[in-house]
Enzyme design. Structure first.
Site, PDB file in Angstrom:
ATOM      1  N   PHE A 180       0.818  -1.214   0.000  1.00  0.00           N
ATOM      2  CA  PHE A 180       0.000   0.000   0.000  1.00  0.00           C
ATOM      3  C   PHE A 180       0.853   1.266   0.000  1.00  0.00           C
ATOM      4  O   PHE A 180       0.337   2.353   0.196  1.00  0.00           O
ATOM      5  CB  PHE A 180      -0.933   0.008   1.221  1.00  0.00           C
ATOM      6  CG  PHE A 180      -1.972  -1.085   1.177  1.00  0.00           C
ATOM      7  CD1 PHE A 180      -3.072  -0.967   0.333  1.00  0.00           C
ATOM      8  CD2 PHE A 180      -1.857  -2.223   1.951  1.00  0.00           C
ATOM      9  CE1 PHE A 180      -4.036  -1.968   0.270  1.00  0.00           C
ATOM     10  CE2 PHE A 180      -2.817  -3.223   1.902  1.00  0.00           C
ATOM     11  CZ  PHE A 180      -3.909  -3.097   1.061  1.00  0.00           C
ATOM     12  N   CYS A 222      -0.680   2.583 -10.438  1.00  0.00           N
ATOM     13  CA  CYS A 222      -1.713   1.718  -9.838  1.00  0.00           C
ATOM     14  C   CYS A 222      -3.152   2.110 -10.115  1.00  0.00           C
ATOM     15  O   CYS A 222      -3.956   1.256 -10.488  1.00  0.00           O
ATOM     16  CB  CYS A 222      -1.523   1.677  -8.326  1.00  0.00           C
ATOM     17  SG  CYS A 222      -0.170   0.617  -7.819  1.00  0.00           S
ATOM     18  N   ASN A 255      -7.434   1.123  -3.901  1.00  0.00           N
ATOM     19  CA  ASN A 255      -7.025   2.056  -4.945  1.00  0.00           C
ATOM     20  C   ASN A 255      -8.230   2.651  -5.676  1.00  0.00           C
ATOM     21  O   ASN A 255      -8.226   3.830  -6.028  1.00  0.00           O
ATOM     22  CB  ASN A 255      -6.076   1.366  -5.927  1.00  0.00           C
ATOM     23  CG  ASN A 255      -4.665   1.307  -5.369  1.00  0.00           C
ATOM     24  OD1 ASN A 255      -4.333   2.040  -4.434  1.00  0.00           O
ATOM     25  ND2 ASN A 255      -3.833   0.446  -5.908  1.00  0.00           N
ATOM     26  N   ALA A 256      -9.266   1.841  -5.884  1.00  0.00           N
ATOM     27  CA  ALA A 256     -10.467   2.362  -6.558  1.00  0.00           C
ATOM     28  C   ALA A 256     -11.124   3.449  -5.707  1.00  0.00           C
ATOM     29  O   ALA A 256     -11.521   4.503  -6.216  1.00  0.00           O
ATOM     30  CB  ALA A 256     -11.447   1.218  -6.829  1.00  0.00           C
ATOM     31  N   PHE A 306       4.406  12.123 -11.995  1.00  0.00           N
ATOM     32  CA  PHE A 306       2.956  12.036 -11.729  1.00  0.00           C
ATOM     33  C   PHE A 306       2.582  12.640 -10.384  1.00  0.00           C
ATOM     34  O   PHE A 306       1.421  12.915 -10.122  1.00  0.00           O
ATOM     35  CB  PHE A 306       2.457  10.586 -11.868  1.00  0.00           C
ATOM     36  CG  PHE A 306       2.683   9.699 -10.684  1.00  0.00           C
ATOM     37  CD1 PHE A 306       3.879   9.010 -10.525  1.00  0.00           C
ATOM     38  CD2 PHE A 306       1.690   9.534  -9.728  1.00  0.00           C
ATOM     39  CE1 PHE A 306       4.084   8.171  -9.425  1.00  0.00           C
ATOM     40  CE2 PHE A 306       1.879   8.687  -8.632  1.00  0.00           C
ATOM     41  CZ  PHE A 306       3.083   8.021  -8.478  1.00  0.00           C
TER      42      PHE A 306
HETATM   43  C1  UDX Z   1      -1.209   4.764  -4.794  1.00  0.00           C
HETATM   44  C2  UDX Z   1      -1.809   4.396  -3.433  1.00  0.00           C
HETATM   45  O1  UDX Z   1      -1.884   5.579  -2.611  1.00  0.00           O
HETATM   46  C3  UDX Z   1      -0.969   3.338  -2.756  1.00  0.00           C
HETATM   47  O2  UDX Z   1      -1.589   2.918  -1.539  1.00  0.00           O
HETATM   48  C4  UDX Z   1      -0.830   2.138  -3.698  1.00  0.00           C
HETATM   49  O3  UDX Z   1       0.017   1.170  -3.116  1.00  0.00           O
HETATM   50  C5  UDX Z   1      -0.261   2.564  -5.045  1.00  0.00           C
HETATM   51  O4  UDX Z   1      -1.067   3.600  -5.600  1.00  0.00           O
HETATM   52  P1  UDX Z   1       0.807   6.298  -5.619  1.00  0.00           P
HETATM   53  O5  UDX Z   1       0.183   6.138  -6.958  1.00  0.00           O
HETATM   54  O6  UDX Z   1       2.261   6.028  -5.476  1.00  0.00           O
HETATM   55  O7  UDX Z   1       0.071   5.353  -4.549  1.00  0.00           O
HETATM   56  O8  UDX Z   1       0.584   7.808  -5.099  1.00  0.00           O
HETATM   57  P2  UDX Z   1      -0.674   8.605  -4.490  1.00  0.00           P
HETATM   58  O9  UDX Z   1      -0.173   9.495  -3.439  1.00  0.00           O
HETATM   59  O10 UDX Z   1      -1.784   7.713  -4.120  1.00  0.00           O
HETATM   60  O11 UDX Z   1      -1.115   9.527  -5.707  1.00  0.00           O
HETATM   61  C6  UDX Z   1      -1.695   9.009  -6.898  1.00  0.00           C
HETATM   62  C7  UDX Z   1      -2.119  10.137  -7.807  1.00  0.00           C
HETATM   63  O12 UDX Z   1      -3.219  10.859  -7.265  1.00  0.00           O
HETATM   64  C8  UDX Z   1      -1.024  11.179  -8.059  1.00  0.00           C
HETATM   65  O13 UDX Z   1      -1.029  11.544  -9.425  1.00  0.00           O
HETATM   66  C9  UDX Z   1      -1.424  12.340  -7.176  1.00  0.00           C
HETATM   67  O14 UDX Z   1      -0.952  13.583  -7.645  1.00  0.00           O
HETATM   68  C10 UDX Z   1      -2.944  12.256  -7.250  1.00  0.00           C
HETATM   69  N1  UDX Z   1      -3.627  12.858  -6.102  1.00  0.00           N
HETATM   70  C11 UDX Z   1      -3.491  12.332  -4.850  1.00  0.00           C
HETATM   71  C12 UDX Z   1      -4.453  13.961  -6.296  1.00  0.00           C
HETATM   72  O15 UDX Z   1      -4.609  14.455  -7.429  1.00  0.00           O
HETATM   73  N2  UDX Z   1      -5.114  14.487  -5.214  1.00  0.00           N
HETATM   74  C13 UDX Z   1      -4.995  13.987  -3.958  1.00  0.00           C
HETATM   75  O16 UDX Z   1      -5.641  14.529  -3.032  1.00  0.00           O
HETATM   76  C14 UDX Z   1      -4.149  12.869  -3.769  1.00  0.00           C
END
Ligand code: UDX
Ligand code: ADP
Length: 477
Positions: A175, A285, A233-234, A347
């Protein structure tokens, strides 16, 4: 397997990527008595993990260099010798890539499991004695059945070169979020272990128990564990699409999405996290896992459920096209031959990863419109940007040909020089504190700032004489 809980002395992790590398580094750090070997077929990647210069590890994560520095050569090893590491291991983690299939059955939705299957076959061929096989990659529900079937076939294979290899399969989804991976691994909200062999579950739990409190180690059956990862994740991605849909609405109505997020986030049932509007979610993810869910629901005839989750991805894609479109519209309807500074390509902040980065779709749209992009990211390598955009950089620009071109800028100052606009696409800390008065003097007027991450101070930007669009901010414009 019956009897006592097997002691784990050697771990092999197949896959030295964003998940395998940091996860194994923290296990080695917290369990000095366990020898951890991370293997990968990619020799270049392994060489980078072994680079004496810790600033050149293949994965950029705050704090990772210190952890690797403490353990590497002590009980943490990076190697291309996959077979030997499997043979020596009590426990093997499968942490290989599982991208969305690009062709064939389930293309665009289902996960491509070729690397999982190949690594399971390697384990089947080379394991010795009893081996606990742990699924670490994000996998569609019931993949453990495939892994089990491959391992069982090896168990019953009289022609196998090894004697009495036996296996237990566990699901132990990761996670961690990139950019905060080390903190997430060191203080996880929970560790999830799914399986049907209680001894194997306890063996893995005992590894985590070196630093994770017992009440945070959850045990489930295999399928619940696999599905929990997709569901987490969803749900997280759904929150982002929800807040981004409201951001667009705010822009049309004079509300400000940050204020709305704060107001709803104080409701303890909603909570404050994951309500930051932006250019949409990226990363390896979210999209992959939701598309997987959509595919599986379709497979089981749950078409309404599939459509519900598909809409989360569709809104995300729409948000990215919407941002590119509003840049063009505000620049008098054309960006052909205009220099646009793109600030941030990763990203999210604090990673060099660009998988599914919103910047890719936005830049591609702007290139299609004929723009000249000057891209600056503190950590992303130019070759990666080239792969993502599907074209080589061009030093001279494309002028009014309408072709579109891009180049890398070494600094923010270089990127904005002569630019008609600056687009902030990643929330790197440095972009929160830019000297807009100085930068404005370098830009071609009238110049714009398009802040897709809501990181700039509107007052500072506007008093520098710049026009501003800020995601979800209907008070300006
Ligand atoms: C995600 C899950 O959080 C993690 O638990 C799983 O194991 C893998 O996928 P990650 O993709 O590394 O992790 O980063 P995360 O912080 O979740 O951000 C994902 C995307 O959402 C990023 O592009 C981020 O900029 C965006 N995001 C996140 C937003 O646009 N707004 C938010 O409030 C939070
Ligand atoms: P993740 O984000 O899930 O860690 P990455 O793509 O960063 O994904 O890493 C997965 C790694 O797994 C890659 O470095 C790839 O070379 C490696 N890999 C894939 N298949 C195998 C295999 N059969 N044996 C060894 N390594 C593999």
């Amino acid at each position: 397997m019956t009897g006592s809980v097997p002691a784990i002395r050697t771990i092999c992790c197949i896959g030295a990527g964003y998940v395998g590398g940091p996860t194994m580094a923290v296990i080695a750090d917290r369990c000095p008595g366990i020898q951890v070997t991370v293997v990968d077929l990619n020799a270049e990647r392994i060489a980078a993990w072994n680079d004496p210069d810790l600033s050149r590890l293949p994965v950029y994560e705050p704090g990772l260099d210190a952890v690797v520095g403490r353990c590497r050569g002590r009980n943490l090893f990076f190697s291309t010798e996959v077979e030997a590491a499997i043979a020596a291991a009590d426990m093997v983690f499968l942490s290989v890539n599982t991208p969305t299939k690009t062709k064939g059955l389930g293309a665009g939705q289902a996960s491509d499991l070729r690397w999982v299957e190949a690594s399971a076959r390697s384990v089947a061929a080379h394991a010795r004695g009893h081996t606990i096989v742990v699924e670490k990659s994000t996998l569609p529900v019931r993949t453990a059945a495939t892994v089990q079937a491959i391992l069982q076939a090896a168990q019953g294979d009289a022609t196998a070169t090894h004697d009495q290899a036996t296996f237990s399969v566990l699901s132990n989804p990761e996670f961690l979020a990139e950019g905060t991976a080390i903190a997430d691994l060191e203080q996880p909200d929970r560790v999830l272990i799914g399986g049907d062999d209680p001894q194997a579950i306890e063996a893995l739990a005992s590894v985590y128990a070196h630093w994770v409190p017992q009440e945070r180690i959850l045990r489930t059956n295999l399928w619940s564990s696999e599905l929990s990862k997709l569901t987490a994740n969803a749900f997280l991605a759904q929150r982002i699409s929800s807040i981004n849909s409201i951001a667009a609405f705010c822009e049309s109505t004079g509300a400000e999405v940050g204020e709305v997020a704060r107001a709803i986030g104080t409701d303890s049932r909603i909570g404050p996290k994951f309500l930051q509007a932006g250019p949409g979610f990226g990363g390896s993810c979210f999209q992959k896992d939701i598309l997987n869910l959509v595919y599986l629901c379709g497979h089981y005839g749950l078409h309404e459920v599939a459509a519900y989750w598909q809409s989360v991805v569709d809104l995300n894609t729409w948000q990215q096209h919407r941002i590119a479109r509003l840049v063009v519209n505000n620049l008098f309807g054309t960006v052909t031959g205009k220099r646009l500074a793109v600030l941030g390509f990763a990203f999210k902040a604090d990673t060099n990863d660009t998988r599914e980065a919103p910047a890719i779709r936005i830049c591609r749209d702007l290139l299609e419109e004929g723009a000249e992009l000057a891209i600056h990211d503190p950590k992303v390598a130019p070759e990666q940007i080239s792969r993502d955009l599907g074209s080589a950089p061009s030093a001279s620009g494309s002028g009014l040909t309408g072709e579109g071109s891009w180049q890398v800028a070494a600094s923010v100052e270089e990127a904005v020089r002569g630019a008609d606009a600056a687009l902030i696409l990643t929330e790197w800390q440095v972009f929160r504190e830019l000297p807009w008065a100085d930068l404005a003097a370098q830009m071609r007027q009238p110049a714009w700032v398009f802040d897709a991450r809501a990181v700039v101070d509107p007052e500072v930007v506007r008093s520098a004489g710049l026009r501003l669009w800020r995601v979800g901010d209907g008070r300006i414009g």
